[in-house]
Design a protein around this motif. Structure first.
Motif, PDB file in Angstrom:
ATOM      1  N   ILE A 194       6.968  -3.491  15.574  1.00 14.24           N
ATOM      2  CA  ILE A 194       7.716  -3.110  14.515  1.00 14.24           C
ATOM      3  C   ILE A 194       8.512  -1.882  14.481  1.00 14.24           C
ATOM      4  O   ILE A 194       8.173  -0.911  14.961  1.00 14.24           O
ATOM      5  N   HIS A 195       9.804  -1.963  13.942  1.00  8.16           N
ATOM      6  CA  HIS A 195      10.466  -0.820  14.158  1.00  8.16           C
ATOM      7  C   HIS A 195      10.015   0.203  13.357  1.00  8.16           C
ATOM      8  O   HIS A 195       9.353   0.108  12.017  1.00  8.16           O
ATOM      9  N   PRO A 196      10.051   1.513  13.729  1.00 13.15           N
ATOM     10  CA  PRO A 196       9.541   2.686  12.920  1.00 13.15           C
ATOM     11  C   PRO A 196      10.393   2.961  11.540  1.00 13.15           C
ATOM     12  O   PRO A 196       9.520   3.372  10.524  1.00 13.15           O
ATOM     13  N   SER A 197      11.613   2.454  11.668  1.00 12.51           N
ATOM     14  CA  SER A 197      12.270   2.449  10.092  1.00 12.51           C
ATOM     15  C   SER A 197      11.697   1.500   8.949  1.00 12.51           C
ATOM     16  O   SER A 197      11.454   1.999   7.886  1.00 12.51           O
ATOM     17  N   ALA A 198      10.745   0.254   9.646  1.00 16.45           N
ATOM     18  CA  ALA A 198      10.184  -0.512   8.647  1.00 16.45           C
ATOM     19  C   ALA A 198       8.927   0.267   7.964  1.00 16.45           C
ATOM     20  O   ALA A 198       8.838   0.169   6.752  1.00 16.45           O
ATOM     21  N   TRP A 199       8.284   0.967   8.684  1.00 18.17           N
ATOM     22  CA  TRP A 199       7.088   1.849   8.057  1.00 18.17           C
ATOM     23  C   TRP A 199       7.519   2.918   7.342  1.00 18.17           C
ATOM     24  O   TRP A 199       6.991   3.047   6.349  1.00 18.17           O
ATOM     25  N   LEU A 200       8.536   3.495   7.490  1.00 18.09           N
ATOM     26  CA  LEU A 200       9.024   4.476   6.532  1.00 18.09           C
ATOM     27  C   LEU A 200       9.700   4.060   5.162  1.00 18.09           C
ATOM     28  O   LEU A 200       9.347   4.401   4.317  1.00 18.09           O
ATOM     29  N   LEU A 201      10.110   2.769   5.480  1.00 11.18           N
ATOM     30  CA  LEU A 201      10.702   2.053   4.170  1.00 11.18           C
ATOM     31  C   LEU A 201       9.372   1.577   3.412  1.00 11.18           C
ATOM     32  O   LEU A 201       9.313   1.540   2.067  1.00 11.18           O
ATOM     33  N   VAL A 202       8.364   1.120   4.026  1.00 13.59           N
ATOM     34  CA  VAL A 202       7.128   0.839   3.278  1.00 13.59           C
ATOM     35  C   VAL A 202       6.435   2.184   2.776  1.00 13.59           C
ATOM     36  O   VAL A 202       6.107   2.021   1.462  1.00 13.59           O
ATOM     37  N   GLY A 203       6.501   3.094   3.293  1.00  9.09           N
ATOM     38  CA  GLY A 203       6.072   4.361   2.723  1.00  9.09           C
ATOM     39  C   GLY A 203       7.018   4.759   1.295  1.00  9.09           C
ATOM     40  O   GLY A 203       6.065   5.164   0.462  1.00  9.09           O
ATOM     41  N   LEU A 204       8.143   4.615   1.557  1.00 12.88           N
ATOM     42  CA  LEU A 204       8.885   4.946   0.338  1.00 12.88           C
ATOM     43  C   LEU A 204       8.851   4.051  -0.686  1.00 12.88           C
ATOM     44  O   LEU A 204       8.526   4.463  -1.885  1.00 12.88           O
ATOM     45  N   SER A 205       8.773   2.799  -0.511  1.00 11.66           N
ATOM     46  CA  SER A 205       8.178   1.629  -1.512  1.00 11.66           C
ATOM     47  C   SER A 205       7.085   2.030  -2.163  1.00 11.66           C
ATOM     48  O   SER A 205       6.997   1.786  -3.475  1.00 11.66           O
ATOM     49  N   SER A 206       5.971   2.456  -1.360  1.00  8.10           N
ATOM     50  CA  SER A 206       4.685   2.576  -1.934  1.00  8.10           C
ATOM     51  C   SER A 206       4.758   3.634  -2.999  1.00  8.10           C
ATOM     52  O   SER A 206       4.310   3.682  -4.164  1.00  8.10           O
ATOM     53  N   LEU A 207       5.627   4.771  -2.547  1.00  5.31           N
ATOM     54  CA  LEU A 207       5.563   6.177  -3.450  1.00  5.31           C
ATOM     55  C   LEU A 207       6.499   5.766  -4.602  1.00  5.31           C
ATOM     56  O   LEU A 207       5.949   6.275  -5.722  1.00  5.31           O
ATOM     57  N   LEU A 208       7.520   4.919  -4.660  1.00  4.69           N
ATOM     58  CA  LEU A 208       8.305   4.458  -5.750  1.00  4.69           C
ATOM     59  C   LEU A 208       7.593   3.678  -6.890  1.00  4.69           C
ATOM     60  O   LEU A 208       7.561   3.887  -7.925  1.00  4.69           O
ATOM     61  N   GLN A 209       6.619   2.884  -6.114  1.00  3.96           N
ATOM     62  CA  GLN A 209       5.787   2.153  -7.087  1.00  3.96           C
ATOM     63  C   GLN A 209       4.907   2.686  -7.795  1.00  3.96           C
ATOM     64  O   GLN A 209       4.227   2.547  -9.006  1.00  3.96           O
ATOM     65  N   VAL A 210       4.318   3.724  -7.117  1.00  6.85           N
ATOM     66  CA  VAL A 210       3.210   4.602  -7.836  1.00  6.85           C
ATOM     67  C   VAL A 210       3.982   5.746  -8.763  1.00  6.85           C
ATOM     68  O   VAL A 210       3.176   5.690 -10.081  1.00  6.85           O
ATOM     69  N   LEU A 211       5.136   5.989  -8.805  1.00  5.43           N
ATOM     70  CA  LEU A 211       5.692   6.882  -9.708  1.00  5.43           C
ATOM     71  C   LEU A 211       6.193   5.950 -10.845  1.00  5.43           C
ATOM     72  O   LEU A 211       6.366   6.600 -12.099  1.00  5.43           O
ATOM     73  N   ILE A 212       6.262   4.785 -10.846  1.00  4.78           N
ATOM     74  CA  ILE A 212       6.956   4.049 -11.946  1.00  4.78           C
ATOM     75  C   ILE A 212       5.587   3.616 -13.178  1.00  4.78           C
ATOM     76  O   ILE A 212       5.868   3.463 -14.264  1.00  4.78           O
ATOM     77  N   PHE A 213       4.526   4.182 -12.905  1.00  4.60           N
ATOM     78  CA  PHE A 213       3.357   3.955 -13.836  1.00  4.60           C
ATOM     79  C   PHE A 213       2.775   5.353 -14.158  1.00  4.60           C
ATOM     80  O   PHE A 213       3.050   6.491 -13.188  1.00  4.60           O
TER      81      PHE A 213
END
Length: 547
Positions: A9-28
């Motif tokens: 798995i490319h490192p960029s994929a893990w960074l994108l997963v972390g970004l998506s997790s943060l954004l999903q937390v922030l919307i609630f």
């Protein structure tokens, strides 16, 4: 975790997963950055579809990363789900530690296991998305399937696990223009719409760079137009009734003695009688201020519906105010078990008439695991502390409205408000106004109370009903059929709120037909996956024939 497929798995994929997790937390709530819902899942989809290297880094201006293998996709999305649940349901730790009797390590373990369990649904979405990729690494099929897959997974959360907390569409509860589609589709329709925009944003980062700007501008413009619905308001809805909602503000960990019990009960009845009398005086000015219903919330107090020490003061209050009274209580009935007499205990809402007679009772149907009963007691014996504090409740059987004179009350208790299909059954059986009794004191000052309130508000929109939300510590409010809070009490204060409302017998399409849209998405998802496997088998046979 260190196996070769994971290291691929490319490192960029893990960074994108972390970004998506943060954004999903922030919307609630409590962050409540609802506008981010339009882009919160796009990084995750990009990570799933551009996860592992495939030769040279640049081909035709785009990074040559290919779709994750099914196991890799599950792991990436599963990680996202674990982080999202940890960020939005962190309050479970304090609840289990402070009120459940667990020490800090065990409470932390309970939260961790909770996240591991429910994160599986994010993982399932990632797995299904990777399986949807067309022949020749064509991402278009997977992107088209993504909104259907997500709604199908949300339906599974509600039906299988029984914890549909913070369904994606709830993030747009304040968007009147958009949220009204829930009258036909339920909250799942808004989830679908949000995922559509996320797909467009993700697609912008999966096409060659020369096409990226155009697609990104178009997708963000669509998001802006849809989000602009929050700027649109509707005129106030007429309300020709009023209820008195009492916010008890009783500490969850109160130590009860006979004196404490009688003093608290006396204070609450006095507050209710005086507030009802004050509203009656104001009725000469406003007919809508006449209180015809008093509502007490779900409470941590040992208010047993069969206890004369509780029943008699409530009955006297009903007679003094000449109103119907709904009160949270612990209901019980005698039962025979193995030839010996016993008692079944329920988390209930009792109804008393203006004459003081106790006429009906609703017993909570959907109980909270670990809070109101302990599933698999031997396996989860370590988590039994919370149930000892609350009680080992039995589930009720009926969602029929309670009849208060000519008014049909659809009463649901606390956690039941997060289940769209269950709440709509009250309206479908004739409830003219919905009443939610809750005790959000378990959550403290975390974001859980606000998350819970938004989900309750969405039930008002789906069923086109007023909701009277009476809570122990807040938020106690009157909610109109647009999901707007018409009036409310401040949190963590004892008080009584004159809450306007109106009755209606009109049913929405969603009220009548339930989760049809979510089931349709599940069927389409299954069809897309079967088609994908059919094409894969067909291409394999062609390859064998040519060789």
């Amino acid at each position: 975790m260190l196996s070769f497929p994971v290291r691929q798995i490319h490192p960029s994929a893990w960074l994108l997963v972390g970004l998506s997790s943060l954004l999903q937390v922030l919307i609630f709530p409590l962050p409540g950055l609802y506008v981010l819902s339009w882009v919160s899942f796009a990084p995750l989809m990009v990570a799933l579809l551009h996860a592992r290297p495939a030769g040279p880094l640049e081909i035709e201006g785009s990074v040559n990363l290919q779709v994750a293998k099914p196991g890799q996709a599950f792991l990436l999305a599963y990680t996202c789900g674990i982080l999202w649940y940890a960020g939005t349901c962190y309050w479970i730790y304090k609840t289990m530690h402070q009120y459940g009797g667990l020490n800090k390590p065990l409470a932390l373990l309970a939260l961790f296991l909770f996240c591991l369990y429910l994160g599986i649904y994010h993982g399932l979405f990632g797995l299904l998305l990777s399986l949807s990729v067309g022949p020749g690494r064509d991402n278009r099929r997977a992107l088209l399937a993504a909104p259907f897959l997500w709604v199908a997974v949300e339906l599974a959360r509600a039906r299988i696990t029984g914890f549909p907390w913070n369904l994606l569409g709830t993030a747009q509860v304040d968007n009147i223009s958009l949220s009204r589609i829930t009258m036909w589709t339920g909250v799942y329709g808004v989830s679908f719409e949000i995922m559509l925009v996320n797909v467009a944003v993700a697609a912008a980062f999966l096409v060659p760079k020369k096409k990226r700007s155009t697609l990104l501008v178009a997708s963000l413009t669509a998001a802006a137009v849809l989000q602009a619905g929050r700027l649109v308001d509707a005129s106030a809805l007429p309300a020709d009734h009023a209820a008195l909602l009492v916010q008890e503000n009783i500490p969850v960990d109160e130590t009860w003695t006979r004196d404490t019990f009688q003093r608290t009960l006396g204070e609450l009845t006095d507050l209710s009688v005086k507030a009802a009398a004050s509203s009656s005086t104001a009725a000469s000015v406003s007919a809508s201020a006449r209180v015809d219903l008093i509502v007490w919330p779900e409470s941590p107090a040992p208010f047993f519906s069969s206890d004369p020490l509780f029943r008699d003061p409530v009955s006297q209050m009903a007679r003094a105010t000449h109103t119907w009274v709904v009160t949270g209580a612990i209901g019980n009935i005698s039962a025979m078990q193995n030839g010996t007499s016993g008692s079944k205990v329920f988390n209930s809402a009792a109804l008393a008439s203006p004459s003081g007679e106790w006429t009906a009772r609703y017993d909570k149907v959907h109980l909270v695991p670990f809070g109101e009963y302990l599933p698999f007691p031997r396996l989860f014996a370590f988590a039994g502390g919370l149930t000892k504090e609350v009680g080992e409740f039995k589930a009720g059987k009926s969602r029929a409205p309670l009849l208060a004179g000519d008014t049909r009350l659809g009463i649901f208790i606390c956690y039941e408000s997060v289940f769209p299909d269950e709440v709509r059954q009250f309206a479908n059986q004739g409830a003219q106004v919905l009443v939610n009794l809750s005790n959000d004191g378990w959550y403290g000052d975390s974001g859980a109370y606000a998350q819970h309130l938004n989900q309750t508000r969405m039930r008002a929109i789906e069923n086109d009903r007023w909701i009277l939300s009476a809570t122990n510590t807040g938020v106690t409010a009157s909610i109109d059929p647009y999901g707007r809070i018409v009036t409310r009490l401040p949190r963590k204060a004892r008080g009584a709120l004159v809450a306007p409302y109106a009755l209606t017998s009109v049913t929405t399409f969603y009220t009548r037909h339930g989760d049809w849209f979510a089931w349709l998405c599940a069927i389409i998802s299954a069809g897309a996956l079967l088609t994908r496997f059919g094409l894969h088998m067909k291409s394999g046979k062609k390859a064998e024939a040519s060789s």
